[in-house]
Design an enzyme around this catalytic site. Structure first.
Site, short mmCIF file in Angstrom:
data_model
loop_
_atom_site.label_atom_id
_atom_site.label_comp_id
_atom_site.label_asym_id
_atom_site.label_seq_id
_atom_site.Cartn_x
_atom_site.Cartn_y
_atom_site.Cartn_z
N CYS A 178 4.53 11.42 -45.74
CA CYS A 178 4.55 12.61 -44.89
C CYS A 178 5.54 13.68 -45.33
CB CYS A 178 4.86 12.20 -43.44
SG CYS A 178 3.90 10.80 -42.87
N THR A 284 9.61 1.69 -41.92
CA THR A 284 8.88 2.45 -40.89
C THR A 284 9.73 2.86 -39.69
OG1 THR A 284 8.14 0.40 -39.84
CG2 THR A 284 6.69 1.39 -41.50
N HIS A 315 8.92 17.57 -36.96
CA HIS A 315 7.89 16.67 -37.50
C HIS A 315 6.99 16.23 -36.35
CE1 HIS A 315 6.10 14.18 -40.50
NE2 HIS A 315 6.41 13.04 -39.90
N GLU A 326 13.99 11.62 -34.01
CA GLU A 326 14.06 12.98 -34.52
C GLU A 326 14.83 13.90 -33.56
OE1 GLU A 326 11.26 16.69 -36.05
OE2 GLU A 326 10.30 14.88 -35.27
N LYS A 344 1.82 19.57 -34.93
CA LYS A 344 0.89 18.45 -34.89
C LYS A 344 0.17 18.34 -33.55
CE LYS A 344 3.29 15.79 -38.45
NZ LYS A 344 4.35 16.79 -38.73
N HIS A 349 -1.67 15.00 -37.52
CA HIS A 349 -0.77 14.72 -38.64
C HIS A 349 -1.56 14.76 -39.94
CE1 HIS A 349 2.35 13.29 -41.05
NE2 HIS A 349 2.85 12.33 -40.30
N PHE A 409 7.32 7.53 -43.95
CA PHE A 409 7.45 6.10 -44.22
C PHE A 409 8.31 5.92 -45.48
CE2 PHE A 409 3.55 3.87 -42.13
CZ PHE A 409 4.06 4.19 -40.89
#
Length: 425
Positions: A178, A284, A315, A326, A344, A349, A409
């Protein structure tokens, strides 16, 4: 402008954005994208074809549904859908930057080794990956041809673009999930600021692929309200239930400012700062401390303080742990309720493309003086840090600097800062 005005605070060359091209459900042009953002309606769809996948819960996605242009086979024979999306977006960006002539001809100076490409995606095209794997299943190579690997290799976008336009400068492939395209923009910016290149084609692309949705579905991280796609996803909301996979491509043309001014190019913004790092803890599970450190790296690179940032494009994936981490990192850096929203919530995404699409939209909104809200954000999760989550009709903000963040990730973090430049575009 004087020579001194072309130099950054740290002695490097100033880098500007002179063109942009985007393919997403929001549209293909600046006007389309801004209009759709202001409509306050998302682009999420129920994908009926996914009903055949047993045990996959989500049926929601955000495809790019327009017909792609038809090109001669000689040009696109090594392109799967991912590379083709990148190509169409780059065609638009080069034209926007006034670097492209008729057909695919570009200005001669793009061939002199001073123009490069930084581009990324999560992977190549799924159909060609399946064809490669068929050899193991069928015990023969009948589905593999001379172009199969070219379509599925991680660097498929970058290499195809280099061949189509005869670009002979630096090739930087960013395949970091990402953060692929945000890192690509950042690495491109560094190549120009350091004097290694004059122009960089930078961005990312991703085709819609059911296995991408399945990856997150197995983690319990996909949106589940299949019958009401207009209500998904809902970043930072207390009732969020996961992300939605999207599709698209975004290409930015980055250029040495002196070079851009000399040739009379449009200038949409300055790339003021870039930061990237890694959590080094978990594949993750995001780590707020290193996410915050990444944002601070970008601020330090730009030579500004957090108080100078008027808006943050988050994000904002709508996952349980991601949004909390975040928001905590953002609060740690800004120490205030900085205005923030997630693109998003409109287009899902787009994985390897999200950084470039969101960066381009952040630049457009900065120049417009209006920033979109986070759709479907009705009740901010009390576990999310106290920020100024833009809701409702959006927000008019006179922003000199904006930040666009992405987290991937592997614990890979990226942060970009753009500065508004009056009177250029």
């Amino acid at each position: 402008m004087s020579q001194q005005e072309y130099t950054r605070h740290d002695g490097g060359r100033r880098v500007v954005v002179t063109g942009g091209g985007m393919l997403s459900a929001l549209g293909d042009s600046r006007e389309e994208a801004l209009s759709r953002l202001k409509s306050l309606k998302n682009c999420i769809k129920y994908v009926q074809d996914w009903d055949k996948f047993a045990k996959m819960t989500t049926r929601l996605a955000c495809p790019y549904e327009k017909e792609l242009p038809v090109y001669p086979r000689k040009i696109v024979r090594g392109m799967g859908r991912t590379a083709l999306l990148s190509f169409v977006a780059t065609e638009k960006a080069l034209a926007d930057a006034r670097l492209k002539k008729e057909n695919r001809e570009v200005l001669d100076e793009l061939h002199n080794g001073r123009t490069g490409i930084a581009y990324g995606s999560c992977m190549g095209s799924m159909d060609s990956i399946v064809d490669m794997y068929a050899m193991i299943v069928d015990s023969n190579t009948s589905r593999i041809n001379s172009q199969t690997y070219i379509k599925c290799m991680p660097q498929t976008c970058l290499c195809n673009l280099s061949v189509v336009y005869a670009i002979r400068g630096r090739m930087i492939t960013a395949n970091s999930a990402c953060t692929s395209s945000s890192q690509a923009i950042g690495f491109a910016y560094e190549a120009i600021a350091s004097g290694k290149q004059d122009i960089m084609i930078a961005g990312g692309a991703e085709e819609l692929s059911p296995p991408d949705a399945a990856v997150f579905d197995t983690l319990g991280a996909t949106a589940r309200q299949n019958d009401t796609p207009e209500l998904e996803p809902k970043p930072f909301d207390r009732d969020r239930d996961g992300l939605v996979i999207g599709e698209g491509a975004g290409t930015l043309i980055l250029e040495d400012m002196e070079h851009a001014v000399r040739r009379g190019a449009p200038i949409y913004a300055e790339v003021a700062g870039f930061g990237t790092n890694a959590d080094g803890t978990h594949i993750t599970k995001p780590t707020p401390e290193t996410m915050a450190a990444c944002m601070q790296l970008a601020l330090d690179d730009a030579g500004i303080s957090a108080d100078d940032i008027a808006y943050v494009n988050a994000h904002g994936t709508s996952t349980a742990t991601g949004d909390i981490a975040e928001s905590a990192a953002t609060r740690q850096v800004f120490q205030r309720a900085v205005p923030v929203s997630s693109t998003k919530s409109y287009i899902g995404h787009t994985l390897g493309a999200c950084g470039s699409i969101e960066a381009w939209l952040s630049i457009l909104m900065m120049n417009e003086g209006w920033f979109h809200p986070t759709l479907n954000l009705q009740n901010v999760d009390p576990l999310c840090a106290p920020l100024d989550y833009i809701q409702g009709e959006g927000r008019a903000i006179d922003a000199a600097y904006v930040m666009s963040n992405n987290f991937a990730f592997g614990g890979i973090n990226s942060s970009l800062i753009f500065r508004k430049l009056e009177g250029h575009a």
